[in-house]
Motif scaffolding. Structure first.
Motif, mmCIF file in Angstrom:
data_model
loop_
_atom_site.group_PDB
_atom_site.id
_atom_site.type_symbol
_atom_site.label_atom_id
_atom_site.label_comp_id
_atom_site.label_asym_id
_atom_site.label_seq_id
_atom_site.Cartn_x
_atom_site.Cartn_y
_atom_site.Cartn_z
ATOM 1 N N THR A 61 0.827 -1.093 -0.045
ATOM 2 C CA THR A 61 -0.184 0.092 -0.134
ATOM 3 C C THR A 61 1.081 1.227 0.250
ATOM 4 O O THR A 61 0.630 2.208 -0.877
ATOM 5 C CB THR A 61 -0.898 -0.073 1.432
ATOM 6 O OG1 THR A 61 -1.632 -1.142 1.255
ATOM 7 C CG2 THR A 61 -1.780 1.261 1.294
ATOM 8 N N ALA A 62 1.871 1.355 0.891
ATOM 9 C CA ALA A 62 2.818 2.385 0.849
ATOM 10 C C ALA A 62 3.627 2.576 -0.418
ATOM 11 O O ALA A 62 3.815 3.780 -0.766
ATOM 12 C CB ALA A 62 3.725 2.194 1.798
ATOM 13 N N HIS A 63 4.033 1.422 -0.988
ATOM 14 C CA HIS A 63 4.634 1.588 -2.420
ATOM 15 C C HIS A 63 3.792 2.041 -3.347
ATOM 16 O O HIS A 63 4.153 3.168 -4.060
ATOM 17 C CB HIS A 63 5.120 0.395 -2.848
ATOM 18 C CG HIS A 63 5.623 0.058 -4.215
ATOM 19 N ND1 HIS A 63 7.083 0.207 -4.350
ATOM 20 C CD2 HIS A 63 5.348 -0.030 -5.371
ATOM 21 C CE1 HIS A 63 7.471 0.264 -5.613
ATOM 22 N NE2 HIS A 63 6.118 -0.026 -6.398
ATOM 23 N N ALA A 64 2.363 1.677 -3.520
ATOM 24 C CA ALA A 64 1.623 2.758 -4.106
ATOM 25 C C ALA A 64 1.534 3.926 -4.002
ATOM 26 O O ALA A 64 1.375 4.743 -4.934
ATOM 27 C CB ALA A 64 0.204 1.846 -4.274
ATOM 28 N N LYS A 65 1.378 4.401 -2.816
ATOM 29 C CA LYS A 65 0.961 5.679 -2.394
ATOM 30 C C LYS A 65 2.282 6.697 -2.580
ATOM 31 O O LYS A 65 2.355 7.731 -3.250
ATOM 32 C CB LYS A 65 0.845 5.863 -0.962
ATOM 33 C CG LYS A 65 -0.670 5.400 -0.427
ATOM 34 C CD LYS A 65 -0.555 5.491 1.118
ATOM 35 C CE LYS A 65 -2.097 4.964 1.648
ATOM 36 N NZ LYS A 65 -2.273 5.395 3.174
ATOM 37 N N PHE A 66 3.654 6.066 -2.499
ATOM 38 C CA PHE A 66 4.797 6.778 -2.812
ATOM 39 C C PHE A 66 5.216 7.070 -4.152
ATOM 40 O O PHE A 66 5.809 7.840 -4.791
ATOM 41 C CB PHE A 66 5.748 6.455 -1.747
ATOM 42 C CG PHE A 66 5.598 6.547 -0.438
ATOM 43 C CD1 PHE A 66 5.582 8.263 -0.100
ATOM 44 C CD2 PHE A 66 5.714 5.657 0.578
ATOM 45 C CE1 PHE A 66 5.371 8.406 1.280
ATOM 46 C CE2 PHE A 66 5.629 6.258 1.927
ATOM 47 C CZ PHE A 66 5.389 7.627 2.302
ATOM 48 N N THR A 67 4.723 5.893 -5.042
ATOM 49 C CA THR A 67 5.284 5.825 -6.360
ATOM 50 C C THR A 67 4.325 6.110 -7.339
ATOM 51 O O THR A 67 4.537 6.391 -8.539
ATOM 52 C CB THR A 67 6.068 4.574 -6.628
ATOM 53 O OG1 THR A 67 4.871 3.344 -6.535
ATOM 54 C CG2 THR A 67 7.071 4.097 -5.425
ATOM 55 N N GLY A 68 3.007 5.991 -7.048
ATOM 56 C CA GLY A 68 1.930 5.955 -7.989
ATOM 57 C C GLY A 68 1.864 4.666 -8.838
ATOM 58 O O GLY A 68 0.894 4.509 -9.685
ATOM 59 N N GLU A 69 2.498 3.561 -8.684
ATOM 60 C CA GLU A 69 2.425 2.345 -9.186
ATOM 61 C C GLU A 69 1.272 1.440 -8.382
ATOM 62 O O GLU A 69 0.927 1.821 -7.570
ATOM 63 C CB GLU A 69 3.865 1.576 -9.226
ATOM 64 C CG GLU A 69 4.874 2.520 -9.989
ATOM 65 C CD GLU A 69 6.083 1.755 -9.890
ATOM 66 O OE1 GLU A 69 6.366 0.798 -8.885
ATOM 67 O OE2 GLU A 69 7.234 2.440 -10.312
ATOM 68 N N ILE A 70 1.194 0.415 -9.074
ATOM 69 C CA ILE A 70 0.298 -0.744 -8.388
ATOM 70 C C ILE A 70 1.102 -1.461 -7.233
ATOM 71 O O ILE A 70 2.092 -2.133 -7.758
ATOM 72 C CB ILE A 70 -0.462 -1.771 -9.301
ATOM 73 C CG1 ILE A 70 -1.204 -0.880 -10.374
ATOM 74 C CG2 ILE A 70 -1.278 -2.622 -8.613
ATOM 75 C CD1 ILE A 70 -1.835 -1.765 -11.393
ATOM 76 N N GLY A 71 0.915 -1.419 -6.083
ATOM 77 C CA GLY A 71 1.652 -2.495 -4.980
ATOM 78 C C GLY A 71 1.156 -3.692 -4.928
ATOM 79 O O GLY A 71 0.047 -3.960 -5.512
ATOM 80 N N VAL A 72 2.073 -4.846 -4.829
ATOM 81 C CA VAL A 72 1.963 -6.009 -4.957
ATOM 82 C C VAL A 72 2.399 -6.874 -3.728
ATOM 83 O O VAL A 72 3.351 -6.671 -3.330
ATOM 84 C CB VAL A 72 2.249 -6.730 -6.317
ATOM 85 C CG1 VAL A 72 2.190 -8.309 -6.136
ATOM 86 C CG2 VAL A 72 2.019 -6.100 -7.617
#
Length: 608
Positions: A61-72
């Motif tokens: 979730t944090a990865h998606a928030k910080f990068t704009g990518e889809i988190g997996v």
């Protein structure tokens, strides 16, 4: 011939995935094996394994928030899958695209009550916008693509259930047959622009306003320049929701930070006096801190159509991307000639910042001032820093004192407000941006949940963080679940119950030192500045164990009669910390009253 597991790995790479957060188990064993095989061959994904499946989901979730990518995130069947639920609900609550891949027992086991076989589709039905079990190789392509496409389009988590025997089956190209779907790994465009006649209606509302306020949330990320240009043309003041704190730079003079319990008095005055409210990419949930019904004309822009017009009776609802919509609207906005509303907001915010510094410098008789820690940290934030904060009073001090300049990032578990999220958020941020300084601010109760474990993850992966290894964890050490303690008093009029609220004291700096990290202890306010400088100047991991009082009140910018009365009731009922808490509250209450009068005078309000 490749297996279904190999196909899944290749397909998620086509979706732009370069990093996954996983925890192994026999239910996902074949996929785990192929993750290892493809990684060794150099055509896999970066597999990060923290200490718990909940952390995997929070990191995704944090990865998606910080990068704009889809988190997996990836986990085994029932026990691992269930552990991920909290992190996936965090993604759901904050409108973040995440795909979870979870193992399952073999197809023949479905509904037969064997070990670790549960109805995972039913379990994930509430949290996921799409959940589907892959039951054959022919179906794998369509399920994977639909999960990623739906997560991206709907800004929600999706779940792929992958049975153990299907993982090892031979992959096939979907045939041209009845019932078989052939799909593409192409992301949907989300640069949605509403019809121009609707954009014109919204612009007309803004042009007609004399006291315009923008409420900006995380949904406006990527639209900073457009938001600022629109605000300058409209002569508007800007308030940011807590998750939108990094969307508008803190040095914009008419940006008054947050509104509500952890907001500012200038923001509250904006809400009380505006005649036009423009909500941009925000699902701000506290209706009591929005204008009175009928006070302001309102416009909302959001990619989540079900959240349009939900918090305030808006006049124009624009289903669209904030950046694309504002780009279309900017030529329609008229330049305000009278900027007295905007200038008054800027003047009041200037004085409020001085008040926040004064609050940070208050002395408490029974421990350090928690505001001082955040004040000194804010003064020294390096360029492009990333700051995470946890739920509880940590979020209050973050909202009150942290000012994110352009290029900085900050985030937290927003609507869910899950404890402990600040640590996996910080580690995910450091993986995504190893060249940046990352700072985690967290309470001792949250740190004891799973946060301390994540220092082990940091130790495991530290060597991969390149030349810049600066990673700082600030633990607010007050031996109390402080936010709940104050909520017991202010919301319910109940005294603190130490049996539920006390947190066992731990030497957090010593724990860091056991792992080979730098540990710094502070017990006095005048030690804090040096501790922060040492931590930020150290090319490695530092835990600042900041001893602070448990009695510093997280005061809202305006104290209601209910707040005062409930707190008094709690103290009269025999609050075990009542005497110290009363003394510490008195300082803040006096300061709040003085600043309220100053703020009222700035905007010409004679009611103060």
């Amino acid at each position: 011939m490749a297996t279904v597991s190999e196909f899944v790995i290749q397909r998620i790479r086509q979706w732009g995935v370069t990093r996954v957060f996983g925890f192994p188990g026999d239910g996902v064993g074949e996929l785990d094996g192929m993750l290892g095989k493809t990684s060794r061959a150099g055509d896999g994904v970066d597999y990060i394994r923290p200490t718990h499946e909940e952390i995997c989901a929070l990191m995704a979730t944090a990865h998606a928030k910080f990068t704009g990518e889809i988190g997996v995130c990836i986990a085994t069947s029932s026990p691992g899958a269930f552990h991920m639920l909290n992190g996936l609900y965090d993604a759901k609550s904050d409108n973040v695209p995440v795909v979870a891949i979870v193992g399952q027992q073999g197809l023949a086991s479905f509904g037969t009550f064997v070990q670790q076989e549960d109805n995972l589709e039913r379990v994930f039905a509430d949290v996921a916008c799409y959940v589907q079990t892959i039951v054959s190789p022919e179906q794998a392509q369509a399920v994977v693509d639909t999960a990623f496409r739906t997560a991206k389009a709907r800004l929600q988590p999706a779940v792929i259930v992958l049975p153990h025997d299907v993982q090892a089956m031979k992959a096939v190209e979907p045939p041209v047959e009845h019932w078989v779907s052939r799909s593409s790994a192409v992301a949907p465009s989300t640069a949605v622009v509403p019809p121009l006649e609707e954009v014109r209606r919204a612009a007309d509302v803004i042009n007609a306003g004399e006291k315009v306020t923008f409420l900006v949330g995380a949904g406006a990320r990527g639209a900073t320049d457009e938001v600022l240009e629109a605000a300058r043309k409209a002569g508007a003041g800007i308030i940011t929701a807590l998750r939108g704190k990094d969307v508008v730079p803190s040095d914009v003079p008419f940006h008054t930070q947050q509104v509500g319990l952890l907001g500012t008095l200038p923001s509250l005055h904006q809400i009380d006096r505006c005649d036009t409210l423009v909500i941009l990419g925000s699902n701000y949930p506290y209706g009591e801190y929005l204008p009175k019904t009928g006070q302001a004309r309102a416009v909302q822009v959001d990619l989540k159509p079900e959240q349009l017009g939900l918090r305030y009776p808006t006049e124009v609802n624009l289903w669209g991307d904030v950046r694309a919509t504002l780009t279309a609207m900017l030529p329609m906005l008229e330049q305000k000639e009278d900027l007295s509303w905007q200038r008054g907001i800027a003047d009041e915010m200037h004085d409020w910042e001085q008040e926040m510094e004064r609050q940070a410098m208050l002395d408490f008789p029974d421990g350090g001032n928690p505001r001082r820690v955040f004040h000194e940290l804010n003064r020294r934030l390096p360029e492009n820093a990333i700051v995470t904060c946890d739920a509880g009073t940590t979020a209050d001090w973050y909202g009150h004192h942290i000012r994110l300049r352009r290029g900085m990032k900050g985030d937290l578990s927003g609507r869910l407000a899950s404890m402990l999220a600040a640590m996996p958020y910080a580690t995910a941020a450091k993986f995504a941006y190893p060249e940046r300084t990352v700072i985690c601010t967290i309470g001792d109760g949250a740190f004891q949940m799973l946060g301390m474990n994540e220092l082990i993850t940091v130790k495991k992966y530290l060597s991969r963080w390149g030349a810049t290894k600066t990673f700082v964890v600030v633990v607010m050490h007050n031996d109390d679940l402080a936010q709940v303690s104050w909520e017991m008093r202010t919301e319910d009029g109940n005294p603190v119950w130490e049996g539920s609220q006390d947190v066992e004291s731990v030497d957090y700096a010593g724990f860091a030192e056991l792992l080979g990290f730098q540990g710094i202890r502070t017990t006095e306010d005048d030690e804090v500045a040096d501790a922060v400088e040492r931590a930020l100047g150290f090319n490695g991991v530092t835990v600042i164990d900041a001893r602070v009082t448990r009695n510093a009140p997280p005061l809202p910018p305006k104290i209601s009669a209910e707040y005062r009365n409930n707190t008094a009731k709690a103290f009269l009922k025999g609050d075990p910390l009542g005497a110290a808490a009363m003394v510490d509250s008195a300082e803040g209450l006096v300061a709040e009253g003085v600043e309220r009068v100053k703020g009222a005078l700035h905007v010409g309000d004679k009611r103060g």
